[in-house]
Design an enzyme around this catalytic site. Structure first.
Site, PDB file in Angstrom:
ATOM      1  CE  LYS A  98       4.280  78.749   9.344  1.00  0.00           C
ATOM      2  NZ  LYS A  98       3.814  79.379  10.721  1.00  0.00           N
ATOM      3  CB  SER A 105      -0.272  78.987  10.774  1.00  0.00           C
ATOM      4  OG  SER A 105       0.914  79.437  11.401  1.00  0.00           O
ATOM      5  CB  SER A 147       1.537  78.594  14.282  1.00  0.00           C
ATOM      6  OG  SER A 147       0.363  79.255  14.085  1.00  0.00           O
TER       7      SER A 147
HETATM    8  N1  GLN Z   1      -4.167  80.382  15.306  1.00  0.00           N
HETATM    9  C1  GLN Z   1      -3.466  81.597  16.111  1.00  0.00           C
HETATM   10  C2  GLN Z   1      -3.911  82.837  15.066  1.00  0.00           C
HETATM   11  O1  GLN Z   1      -4.508  82.509  13.966  1.00  0.00           O
HETATM   12  C3  GLN Z   1      -2.146  81.481  16.002  1.00  0.00           C
HETATM   13  C4  GLN Z   1      -1.133  81.660  14.590  1.00  0.00           C
HETATM   14  C5  GLN Z   1       0.108  81.426  14.930  1.00  0.00           C
HETATM   15  O2  GLN Z   1       0.701  80.953  15.916  1.00  0.00           O
HETATM   16  N2  GLN Z   1       0.796  81.952  13.940  1.00  0.00           N
HETATM   17  O3  GLN Z   1      -3.518  83.828  15.165  1.00  0.00           O
END
Ligand code: GLN
Length: 486
Positions: A78, A153, A177
């Protein structure tokens, strides 16, 4: 079996038996990338030359009997993880040309273990999002249905593992995420206990919630990757000093006699029927294997989303203050403009809409006069959520339920409705607020052929329980053997 269909364990076995070399495996994955990347877009940066060099070195190390635990296995990471000499954008235009001078702690560990780096995976900008549509460089596509989101994400990461352009990977999870994209792409995603894996070199979003963890095809592979990246790091004051157990030893424990809590709050209106059916069927499989299902309640679940969307943006607004156009990253300097203009221009041109929204929300929540009403209150709610789990774990060994309310939705479907997008994480956020480990394991498919995940949550540092439950489930089922029709 084609090289891109292998699990990590299978690849390591073939490498150990010298039935394939790391160079051959790397070439095969690079060819796979050429075939699938135009439609999947899992990578923001590819490093084919570096990969082939590392593969050669891995083959030599193996010939000398010096193979580390991931020696010669190709994978991307990532793009939130700093990689020395390799561009790290975090999905943001503001870091489009940022080349870190150091490796993240876990990247250094993976390199020591012998991994071959194929490149960096696409993601929502600064890990804010649930679909990769907030990437500054265009979305990734779900390998099971190219018109669907891969989740986010860590969407590029999950899509890459599903498509076979990484034989394992590492993502990050602040509110879901790792687990949410893993569930949408039909792969395993594990968020370890907060502090289990060092955050050094992980570009910060919300520091009290961020945690890195494996995304793989099987639970056994997740154990192998966690083994490499877990452990104390003096450079991260929140990294846990606890010794790292032998995770592979947990895989064969089975679930006999384990009590698995089923929270009423996770089976509510709005949960898609196909998801509910698959998750309940998975729970029945675990019951047949000797686990006992126990109804439980996590009464403050309803408040998790609101608390998260105060705490995470508040921390983000502080963390993202460092992108000022001065030290590194995008710098917009107009002639005759002053210092303030440079800050404003660099930040408003460098950040995307969602990041700007979060900075505004977070700055507001932290501002004088509002701090107690918002940030302070959210912290109190966080304590209540954590207590819910503490009480539940007095009765049960682990908790099972859905990962997401629905299978992957269509690209473009929620992009203009932030609240709908935020709701993708209703079942995952509370574990981050409580600092607990959680995993998504593939447990079925919708009628349209989209993957569905089962979530397994355990007490702090009980990753072994999660691995035992997940491995027992995969032993009895074959969802994880299916590959997308790419
Ligand atoms: N979807 C969640 C957010 O937008 C979690 C994102 C994440 O875990 N990095 O904050």
């Amino acid at each position: 079996m084609e090289p891109h269909e292998l699990t990590l364990a299978q690849a390591l076995e073939l490498l150990a038996k010298k039935e394939v070399s790391s160079v051959e495996l790397t070439q095969a994955l690079l060819a796979r990338m050429e075939a699938t990347e135009p439609s999947v877009n899992a990578y923001l940066t590819t490093t084919p030359e570096l990969a082939l060099e590392q593969a050669q070195a891995a083959d030599q190390a193996r010939a000398k009997g010096e193979a580390g635990p991931l020696c010669g296995v190709p994978a991307g990471l990532k793009d939130v993880l700093c990689t020395q000499g390799v561009r790290t954008t975090c999905g943001s235009k503001i870091l489009e040309n940022f080349v870190p001078p150091f490796d993240a702690f876990l990247v250094a560990r993976l390199k020591q273990a012998g991994m071959v780096l194929l490149g960096k995976h696409n993601m929502d900008e600064f890990a804010m999002g649930s679909s990769t549509e907030n990437s500054g460089f265009g979305p990734s596509h779900n390998p099971w249905d190219l018109d669907a989101i891969p989740g986010g994400s860590s969407g590029g990461t999950a899509a890459s593992v599903a498509a076979g352009t990484s034989l394992f990977s590492v993502g990050t999870d602040t509110g879901g995420s790792i687990r949410q994209p893993a569930s949408h792409c039909g792969v395993v995603g594990m968020k370890p206990t907060y502090g289990r894996v060092s955050r050094f070199g992980l570009v910060a979003f919300a520091s009290s919630l961020d945690q890195a963890g494996p995304i793989t095809r099987t639970v056994a592979d997740a154990a192998a990757v966690l083994q490499v990246i877990a452990g104390h790091d003096p450079a991260d004051s929140t990294s846990a000093p606890q010794p790292v157990p032998d995770y592979s030893a947990a895989l064969g424990r089975g679930v006999k006699g384990l009590k698995l809590g089923v929270p009423a709050e996770f089976f509510v209106e709005g949960l898609d029927q196909e998801v509910e059916q698959s998750v309940k069927a998975a729970m029945a499989v675990l019951e047949q294997q000797g686990a006992e299902l126990v109804p439980i309640s996590l009464p403050h679940t309803d408040y998790a989303l609101a608390a998260y969307y105060i705490i995470a943006p508040a921390e983000a607004s502080s963390n993202l203050a460092r992108y000022d156009g001065v030290k590194y990253g995008m710098s917009v300097r107009r002639e005759e403009a002053g210092l303030l203009d440079m800050y404003l221009d660099s930040r408003s041109q460098g950040f995307g809409d969602e990041v700007i929204r979060r900075i505004m929300l977070g700055t507001y929540a932290l501002s004088a006069g509002y701090y107690d009403a918002y940030y302070g209150k959210a912290g109190q709610v966080r304590t209540l959520i954590r207590r819910d789990f503490d009480q539940a774990f007095e009765q049960v060994d682990a908790i099972v339920g859905p990962v997401t309310p629905s299978p992957a939705f269509g690209l473009g479907q929620k992009v203009d409705d932030p609240l709908q997008m935020y709701l993708s994480d209703v079942f995952t956020l509370s574990t981050n607020l409580a600092g607990l480990p959680g995993m998504s394991v593939p447990c079925g498919f919708s009628a349209k052929g989209l993957p569905i995940g089962l979530q397994i949550i355990a007490p702090h540092f009980a990753e072994e329980t999660i691995l035992a439950v997940g491995a027992a489930y995969q032993e009895a089922t074959d969802h994880h053997h299916k590959r997308p029709p790419l």
